[in-house]
Design an enzyme around this catalytic site. Structure first.
Site, PDB file in Angstrom:
ATOM      1  CE  LYS A 164       7.025  -4.474  -3.570  1.00  0.00           C
ATOM      2  NZ  LYS A 164       7.390  -5.906  -3.797  1.00  0.00           N
ATOM      3  CG  ASP A 176      -0.268  -0.087   2.566  1.00  0.00           C
ATOM      4  OD1 ASP A 176       0.981  -0.140   2.620  1.00  0.00           O
ATOM      5  OD2 ASP A 176      -0.986  -0.118   3.586  1.00  0.00           O
ATOM      6  CD  GLU A 177       5.495   1.112   3.148  1.00  0.00           C
ATOM      7  OE1 GLU A 177       6.462   1.853   2.946  1.00  0.00           O
ATOM      8  OE2 GLU A 177       5.492   0.208   4.001  1.00  0.00           O
TER       9      GLU A 177
HETATM   10  P1  NAD Z   1      11.366 -10.070   3.555  1.00  0.00           P
HETATM   11  O1  NAD Z   1      12.342  -8.957   3.486  1.00  0.00           O
HETATM   12  O2  NAD Z   1      11.092 -10.739   4.855  1.00  0.00           O
HETATM   13  O3  NAD Z   1      11.797 -11.227   2.534  1.00  0.00           O
HETATM   14  C1  NAD Z   1      12.233 -10.962   1.231  1.00  0.00           C
HETATM   15  C2  NAD Z   1      12.831 -12.244   0.671  1.00  0.00           C
HETATM   16  O4  NAD Z   1      13.270 -11.962  -0.669  1.00  0.00           O
HETATM   17  C3  NAD Z   1      14.051 -12.739   1.445  1.00  0.00           C
HETATM   18  O5  NAD Z   1      13.978 -14.139   1.621  1.00  0.00           O
HETATM   19  C4  NAD Z   1      15.225 -12.377   0.534  1.00  0.00           C
HETATM   20  O6  NAD Z   1      16.322 -13.266   0.665  1.00  0.00           O
HETATM   21  C5  NAD Z   1      14.577 -12.487  -0.829  1.00  0.00           C
HETATM   22  N1  NAD Z   1      15.278 -11.673  -1.832  1.00  0.00           N
HETATM   23  C6  NAD Z   1      15.714 -10.381  -1.697  1.00  0.00           C
HETATM   24  N2  NAD Z   1      16.322  -9.991  -2.815  1.00  0.00           N
HETATM   25  C7  NAD Z   1      16.268 -11.034  -3.686  1.00  0.00           C
HETATM   26  C8  NAD Z   1      16.711 -11.239  -5.010  1.00  0.00           C
HETATM   27  N3  NAD Z   1      17.369 -10.282  -5.687  1.00  0.00           N
HETATM   28  N4  NAD Z   1      16.488 -12.435  -5.599  1.00  0.00           N
HETATM   29  C9  NAD Z   1      15.849 -13.423  -4.925  1.00  0.00           C
HETATM   30  N5  NAD Z   1      15.409 -13.291  -3.658  1.00  0.00           N
HETATM   31  C10 NAD Z   1      15.606 -12.110  -3.052  1.00  0.00           C
HETATM   32  O7  NAD Z   1      10.021  -9.485   2.913  1.00  0.00           O
HETATM   33  P2  NAD Z   1       8.507  -9.814   3.278  1.00  0.00           P
HETATM   34  O8  NAD Z   1       8.110  -8.983   4.424  1.00  0.00           O
HETATM   35  O9  NAD Z   1       8.341 -11.295   3.323  1.00  0.00           O
HETATM   36  O10 NAD Z   1       7.795  -9.215   1.988  1.00  0.00           O
HETATM   37  C11 NAD Z   1       7.515 -10.027   0.851  1.00  0.00           C
HETATM   38  C12 NAD Z   1       6.909  -9.142  -0.225  1.00  0.00           C
HETATM   39  O11 NAD Z   1       5.734  -8.516   0.281  1.00  0.00           O
HETATM   40  C13 NAD Z   1       7.824  -8.002  -0.672  1.00  0.00           C
HETATM   41  O12 NAD Z   1       7.697  -7.866  -2.057  1.00  0.00           O
HETATM   42  C14 NAD Z   1       7.291  -6.778   0.032  1.00  0.00           C
HETATM   43  O13 NAD Z   1       7.516  -5.606  -0.724  1.00  0.00           O
HETATM   44  C15 NAD Z   1       5.808  -7.110   0.102  1.00  0.00           C
HETATM   45  N6  NAD Z   1       5.114  -6.492   1.243  1.00  0.00           N
HETATM   46  C16 NAD Z   1       5.506  -6.732   2.529  1.00  0.00           C
HETATM   47  C17 NAD Z   1       4.815  -6.164   3.584  1.00  0.00           C
HETATM   48  C18 NAD Z   1       5.195  -6.420   5.015  1.00  0.00           C
HETATM   49  O14 NAD Z   1       4.586  -5.809   5.899  1.00  0.00           O
HETATM   50  N7  NAD Z   1       6.139  -7.284   5.294  1.00  0.00           N
HETATM   51  C19 NAD Z   1       3.728  -5.313   3.332  1.00  0.00           C
HETATM   52  C20 NAD Z   1       3.365  -5.064   2.003  1.00  0.00           C
HETATM   53  C21 NAD Z   1       4.050  -5.686   0.959  1.00  0.00           C
HETATM   54  P1  TYD Z   2       7.962  -0.786   9.719  1.00  0.00           P
HETATM   55  O1  TYD Z   2       7.664  -2.015  10.522  1.00  0.00           O
HETATM   56  O2  TYD Z   2       9.373  -0.474   9.379  1.00  0.00           O
HETATM   57  O3  TYD Z   2       7.031  -0.819   8.439  1.00  0.00           O
HETATM   58  P2  TYD Z   2       6.738   0.349   7.344  1.00  0.00           P
HETATM   59  O4  TYD Z   2       7.753   1.412   7.480  1.00  0.00           O
HETATM   60  O5  TYD Z   2       6.861  -0.405   6.055  1.00  0.00           O
HETATM   61  O6  TYD Z   2       5.339   0.831   7.637  1.00  0.00           O
HETATM   62  O7  TYD Z   2       7.405   0.460  10.533  1.00  0.00           O
HETATM   63  C1  TYD Z   2       6.055   0.535  10.930  1.00  0.00           C
HETATM   64  C2  TYD Z   2       5.854   1.884  11.559  1.00  0.00           C
HETATM   65  O8  TYD Z   2       6.591   1.930  12.771  1.00  0.00           O
HETATM   66  C3  TYD Z   2       6.372   3.048  10.729  1.00  0.00           C
HETATM   67  O9  TYD Z   2       5.508   4.162  10.904  1.00  0.00           O
HETATM   68  C4  TYD Z   2       7.729   3.347  11.320  1.00  0.00           C
HETATM   69  C5  TYD Z   2       7.548   2.993  12.775  1.00  0.00           C
HETATM   70  N1  TYD Z   2       8.738   2.474  13.470  1.00  0.00           N
HETATM   71  C6  TYD Z   2       9.074   2.986  14.709  1.00  0.00           C
HETATM   72  O10 TYD Z   2       8.413   3.890  15.249  1.00  0.00           O
HETATM   73  N2  TYD Z   2      10.160   2.459  15.354  1.00  0.00           N
HETATM   74  C7  TYD Z   2      10.925   1.469  14.795  1.00  0.00           C
HETATM   75  O11 TYD Z   2      11.949   1.053  15.413  1.00  0.00           O
HETATM   76  C8  TYD Z   2      10.550   0.944  13.520  1.00  0.00           C
HETATM   77  C9  TYD Z   2      11.360  -0.144  12.875  1.00  0.00           C
HETATM   78  C10 TYD Z   2       9.435   1.474  12.903  1.00  0.00           C
END
Ligand code: NAD
Ligand code: TYD
Length: 371
Positions: A177, A148-149
């Site tokens: 993204k 959503d970012e």
């Molecule tokens: P994460 O950082 O935990 O995991 C990312 C994975 O991708 C890791 O295993 C890493 O080794 C692998 N990776 C990184 N670069 C790579 C490359 N060049 N080739 C192959 N593998 C590679 O991320 P996540 O939190 O599991 O997020 C997964 C997806 O969901 C991402 O695309 C992220 O943008 C999206 N997303 C995450 C969140 C969240 O809150 N975590 C929210 C919205 C969208």
């Molecule tokens: P984060 O988990 O990094 O996710 P995103 O930046 O993708 O939303 O952060 C969630 C929210 O928490 C964001 O507003 C930043 C804030 N934040 C803190 O206040 N302290 C922290 O140490 C971190 C990592 C994030």
């Protein structure tokens, strides 16, 4: 066969466990993962002898390996989780974000299209179940997991993001993204590659690397370390329990319409300060005072620190489209999801110990150094 990129990360690992636990068709999974700091192959210990699971350590930007993987494994779908995913890292060093999130997705799209062009129009099997999992032009899907970012920042009163909200990314992460989403869209419109994009809100749950707010809060609190809250802590995020996200992706895989975008949110908006306070409250209930590092309530560890540059005020998701078109709903609310998550981190010491490695220490040191 489903090709999952970035499967060793937080959401990818949860998705793989979910798929393997719930699948009755014995479908195989092939993972391409570069195994960056965010990956944890220990997550897959229990899958070592599972013939349905194969892991290839590779970068999605590598055309030879990605092409060979398609040729050898014939996937019927690609789910692209691979990304650099942490906003603070993208501010400090954006290069990897551009490489993986933009150029890596570009390479995956090119390889997927070449493979798609070689698929038969229809699967030959007569069996309906086989049909949906046999690769053909009709069944193939490229699902791109986004955020959503990309829509930028809302103020406290604006309505939540819909699928037609304009793209206004603010951080290098969000911009990378957004660029990848545009490439995915273009490969559908220009080349007819059957792509779907999902834009979800902040995920939380088991196996999340503790640089993100929720696991960082839990682990720091249990170690008696400060819980850093950026700025005034009034920024709002919508929190989606990772299992609910996995269910949404499965609905998209099974019923999603190609060329479409689906927003996915948890209906759980909360300020950062309120969130970390709630986590502290859960920890107060679960950990008896006598076994705490410091014999006080956990919220005494909350510390307001220097704000993140360009910090987005609020994200919020309008779920109407995925509700009405795919009949998906989140099943956890913030109360149940947070309690499950806190318990998971307390009960999985082997995992948390393995994560408290050099990377985690580096992260804490550089981050505190910045402030
Ligand atoms: P994460 O950082 O935990 O995991 C990312 C994975 O991708 C890791 O295993 C890493 O080794 C692998 N990776 C990184 N670069 C790579 C490359 N060049 N080739 C192959 N593998 C590679 O991320 P996540 O939190 O599991 O997020 C997964 C997806 O969901 C991402 O695309 C992220 O943008 C999206 N997303 C995450 C969140 C969240 O809150 N975590 C929210 C919205 C969208
Ligand atoms: P984060 O988990 O990094 O996710 P995103 O930046 O993708 O939303 O952060 C969630 C929210 O928490 C964001 O507003 C930043 C804030 N934040 C803190 O206040 N302290 C922290 O140490 C971190 C990592 C994030």
């Amino acid at each position: 066969m489903i090709l999952i990129t970035g499967g060793a990360g937080f959401i990818g690992s949860n998705f793989i466990f979910h798929l393997l636990e719930n699948d009755t068709s014995n479908e195989k999974i092939i993972v391409i993962d570069k195994l960056t700091y965010a990956a944890n192959i220990g997550n897959f210990d229990e899958l070592k002898n599972d013939e349905r699971f194969t892991l290839i350590k590779s970068d999605i930007i590598d055309p030879m390996i990605v092409k060979r993987t398609f040729d050898e494994f014939n996937p019927r779908a690609v789910i692209n989780f691979a990304a650099e995913s942490h906003v603070d890292r993208s501010i400090n060093s954006p290069n990897e974000f551009i490489k993986t999130n933009i150029n890596g997705t570009f390479n995956l799209l090119k390889c997927s299209l070449a493979y798609f062009g070689r698929l038969p129009d229809e699967a030959s099997s007569q069996n309906q179940d086989d049909f949906s999992i046999t690769p053909s032009k009709r069944s193939f899907k490229f699902i791109h997991i986004s955020t959503d970012e990309v829509y930028g920042s809302l103020n406290y009163k604006e309505p939540p993001f819909t699928e037609s909200s304009p793209y206004k990314p603010n951080s290098p992460y969000a911009a990378s993204k957004a660029a990848s989403d545009h490439l995915v869209r273009a490969w559908f419109r220009t080349y007819n590659l059957p792509t779907i994009i999902s834009n979800c809100s902040n995920n939380y749950g088991p196996y999340q690397f503790p640089e993100k707010l929720i696991p960082l809060t839990i682990l720091n609190a249990t170690m008696g370390k400060d819980i850093p809250v950026y700025g005034d802590g009034k920024q709002v995020r919508d929190w989606l329990y990772v299992q609910d996200h996995c269910n949404a992706i499965i609905s998209i895989l099974n019923k999603g319409i190609v060329g479409e975008t689906y927003n996915i949110g948890g209906n759980a908006e909360i300020t950062n300060f309120e969130l970390v306070s709630r986590i502290c409250g859960i920890l107060d209930e679960l950990i008896p005072v006598e076994s705490r590092e410091i014999k006080k309530n956990h919220d005494h560890l909350i510390k307001f620190v220097k704000d993140r540059p360009g910090h987005d005020i609020r994200y919020a998701i309008n779920n109407q489209k995925i509700y009405s078109e795919l009949d998906w709903r989140p099943t956890e609310n913030l109360e149940t999801g947070l309690e499950k998550t806190v318990k998971w981190y307390l009960q999985n010491k082997k995992w948390t110990d393995s994560i408290k490695t050099k990377h985690y220490k580096d992260w804490i040191e550089t981050n505190y150094g910045r402030r």
